[in-house]
Motif scaffolding. Structure first.
Motif, short mmCIF file in Angstrom:
data_model
loop_
_atom_site.label_atom_id
_atom_site.label_comp_id
_atom_site.label_asym_id
_atom_site.label_seq_id
_atom_site.Cartn_x
_atom_site.Cartn_y
_atom_site.Cartn_z
N MET A 1 43.40 12.01 31.94
CA MET A 1 42.60 12.09 30.73
C MET A 1 41.79 13.39 30.75
N ALA A 2 41.85 14.15 29.69
CA ALA A 2 41.13 15.42 29.60
C ALA A 2 39.64 15.17 29.43
N MET A 3 38.85 16.05 30.02
CA MET A 3 37.40 15.96 29.87
C MET A 3 37.03 16.50 28.49
N SER A 4 35.96 15.99 27.92
CA SER A 4 35.53 16.45 26.60
C SER A 4 34.74 17.75 26.68
N THR A 5 34.30 18.11 27.88
CA THR A 5 33.58 19.36 28.07
C THR A 5 34.40 20.30 28.93
N LYS A 6 34.01 21.54 28.89
CA LYS A 6 34.72 22.57 29.63
C LYS A 6 33.71 23.53 30.25
N LEU A 7 34.10 24.15 31.32
CA LEU A 7 33.28 25.14 32.00
C LEU A 7 34.16 26.35 32.26
N VAL A 8 33.69 27.54 31.92
CA VAL A 8 34.44 28.76 32.20
C VAL A 8 33.52 29.80 32.81
N VAL A 9 34.08 30.64 33.65
CA VAL A 9 33.40 31.82 34.17
C VAL A 9 34.20 33.01 33.65
N ILE A 10 33.49 33.96 33.06
CA ILE A 10 34.14 35.15 32.50
C ILE A 10 33.50 36.37 33.16
N LEU A 11 34.33 37.14 33.85
CA LEU A 11 33.84 38.31 34.57
C LEU A 11 34.29 39.58 33.87
N ARG A 12 33.48 40.62 34.03
CA ARG A 12 33.84 41.91 33.45
C ARG A 12 35.10 42.42 34.12
N ASP A 13 36.01 42.93 33.33
CA ASP A 13 37.34 43.27 33.81
C ASP A 13 37.41 44.48 34.74
#
Length: 136
Positions: free
Chosen positions: A1-13
């Motif tokens: 079952m997929a979670m309703s929330t998400k967490l992402v980390v975005i780093l400078r390329d």
């Protein structure tokens, strides 16, 4: 079952591997401290050794340009998402008081981000990050 929330980390390329690792750790710690129930239960291995609980969210690590990071931070703030930005003012400061002093003297338009971490509804984060690439 997929979670309703998400967490992402975005780093400078353009970060070196060492700076990317540092930024990811700083962002993870700062974001984790803001989330309720961010850790799952401890687990035991087959020999009875205890392993500390981890965050149950998958954490994709994405990359974006410095300009796009500033836009993502602003969009996440506008949407009321939980967002942490690790900026160059912080990265270059030697202690937290020096960071706060330097931050107070830096206009938002001049803020450069090493990375941002965002948590919120899955649909909102998908819209915000759908065109970003995974870090390689």
């Amino acid at each position: 079952m997929a979670m309703s929330t998400k967490l992402v980390v975005i780093l400078r390329d353009d970060l070196s591997p060492a700076l990317a690792a540092n930024a990811g750790v700083v962002l993870g710690l700062a974001l984790g401290g803001r989330l309720e129930n961010s850790l799952a239960a401890d687990g035991k291995d087959a020999d009875g050794g205890v392993h500390a609980g981890l965050n149950p969210h998958p954490v994709p690590t994405l990359v974006a340009s410095g300009e796009r990071l500033r836009e993502i931070k602003a969009e996440a703030d506008e949407q009321g998402l939980t967002v942490v930005g690790f900026n160059e003012v912080a990265r270059r400061s030697r202690d937290y008081d020096a960071y706060l002093d330097a931050l107070a003297a830096t206009p938002a338009r001049d803020m450069e981000y090493a990375g941002v971490a965002v948590h919120g509804p899955r649909t909102a984060l998908n819209r915000l990050t759908r065109k970003l690439e995974l870090m390689r």
